[in-house]
Design a protein around this motif. Sequence first.
Motif, mmCIF file in Angstrom:
data_model
loop_
_atom_site.group_PDB
_atom_site.id
_atom_site.type_symbol
_atom_site.label_atom_id
_atom_site.label_comp_id
_atom_site.label_asym_id
_atom_site.label_seq_id
_atom_site.Cartn_x
_atom_site.Cartn_y
_atom_site.Cartn_z
ATOM 1 N N ARG A 15 0.843 -1.202 0.000
ATOM 2 C CA ARG A 15 0.000 0.000 0.000
ATOM 3 C C ARG A 15 0.874 1.246 0.000
ATOM 4 N NH1 ARG A 15 -2.119 4.013 2.803
ATOM 5 N NH2 ARG A 15 -1.013 3.542 4.709
ATOM 6 N N GLN A 16 1.896 1.248 0.824
ATOM 7 C CA GLN A 16 2.812 2.394 0.894
ATOM 8 C C GLN A 16 3.569 2.578 -0.419
ATOM 9 O OE1 GLN A 16 3.366 4.668 3.360
ATOM 10 N NE2 GLN A 16 1.618 3.789 4.441
ATOM 11 N N GLY A 19 1.305 3.863 -3.114
ATOM 12 C CA GLY A 19 0.633 5.118 -2.811
ATOM 13 C C GLY A 19 -0.886 5.008 -2.792
ATOM 14 N N CYS A 20 -1.391 3.848 -2.427
ATOM 15 C CA CYS A 20 -2.844 3.616 -2.391
ATOM 16 C C CYS A 20 -3.440 4.150 -1.090
ATOM 17 C CB CYS A 20 -3.152 2.121 -2.458
ATOM 18 S SG CYS A 20 -2.562 1.303 -3.932
ATOM 19 N N ASP A 21 -4.682 4.605 -1.167
ATOM 20 C CA ASP A 21 -5.407 4.970 0.048
ATOM 21 C C ASP A 21 -5.757 3.720 0.848
ATOM 22 O OD1 ASP A 21 -5.359 7.699 -0.552
ATOM 23 O OD2 ASP A 21 -7.229 7.573 -1.680
ATOM 24 N N TRP A 22 -6.192 2.698 0.146
ATOM 25 C CA TRP A 22 -6.586 1.427 0.763
ATOM 26 C C TRP A 22 -5.964 0.277 -0.011
ATOM 27 C CZ3 TRP A 22 -12.639 1.885 0.431
ATOM 28 C CH2 TRP A 22 -13.085 2.929 1.243
ATOM 29 N N SER A 47 -5.734 0.748 5.615
ATOM 30 C CA SER A 47 -5.655 2.151 5.208
ATOM 31 C C SER A 47 -4.703 2.872 6.160
ATOM 32 C CB SER A 47 -7.046 2.798 5.258
ATOM 33 O OG SER A 47 -7.473 2.943 6.594
ATOM 34 N N ALA A 48 -4.476 4.139 5.893
ATOM 35 C CA ALA A 48 -3.601 4.928 6.767
ATOM 36 C C ALA A 48 -4.186 5.050 8.167
ATOM 37 C CB ALA A 48 -3.367 6.307 6.158
ATOM 38 N N SER A 49 -5.518 4.963 8.273
ATOM 39 C CA SER A 49 -6.157 5.137 9.575
ATOM 40 C C SER A 49 -6.338 3.843 10.351
ATOM 41 C CB SER A 49 -7.507 5.836 9.409
ATOM 42 O OG SER A 49 -8.370 5.039 8.618
ATOM 43 N N ALA A 73 -17.055 6.446 1.427
ATOM 44 C CA ALA A 73 -15.875 7.314 1.379
ATOM 45 C C ALA A 73 -16.036 8.446 0.381
ATOM 46 C CB ALA A 73 -14.629 6.492 1.047
#
Length: 75
Positions: A15-16, A19-22, A47-49, A73
């Motif tokens: 994901r990192q 550069g994906c959000d999810w 996700s980042a959260s 979303a």
Amino acid sequence: AAETDDVLSHARAKRQRKGCDWIIANDVADGEHSAMGGDTNAVTLISASGEETWPRASKTEIARRLAEKIAAALG
């Protein structure tokens, strides 16, 4: 992120890197409940959260849940 080992850590890194959000972490290792060729799946939405692990369900149900998350979303 179809993975066979260290599923969550590889999916987080992917994901990192992309550069994906999810990303959906999907364990495709051989076994009784393999996602490959089977009718069910168990996944983790990363996700980042945070992370959300979804219980094993039909692939149609997994797709429905993902579509609902995307719709929510986007507002």
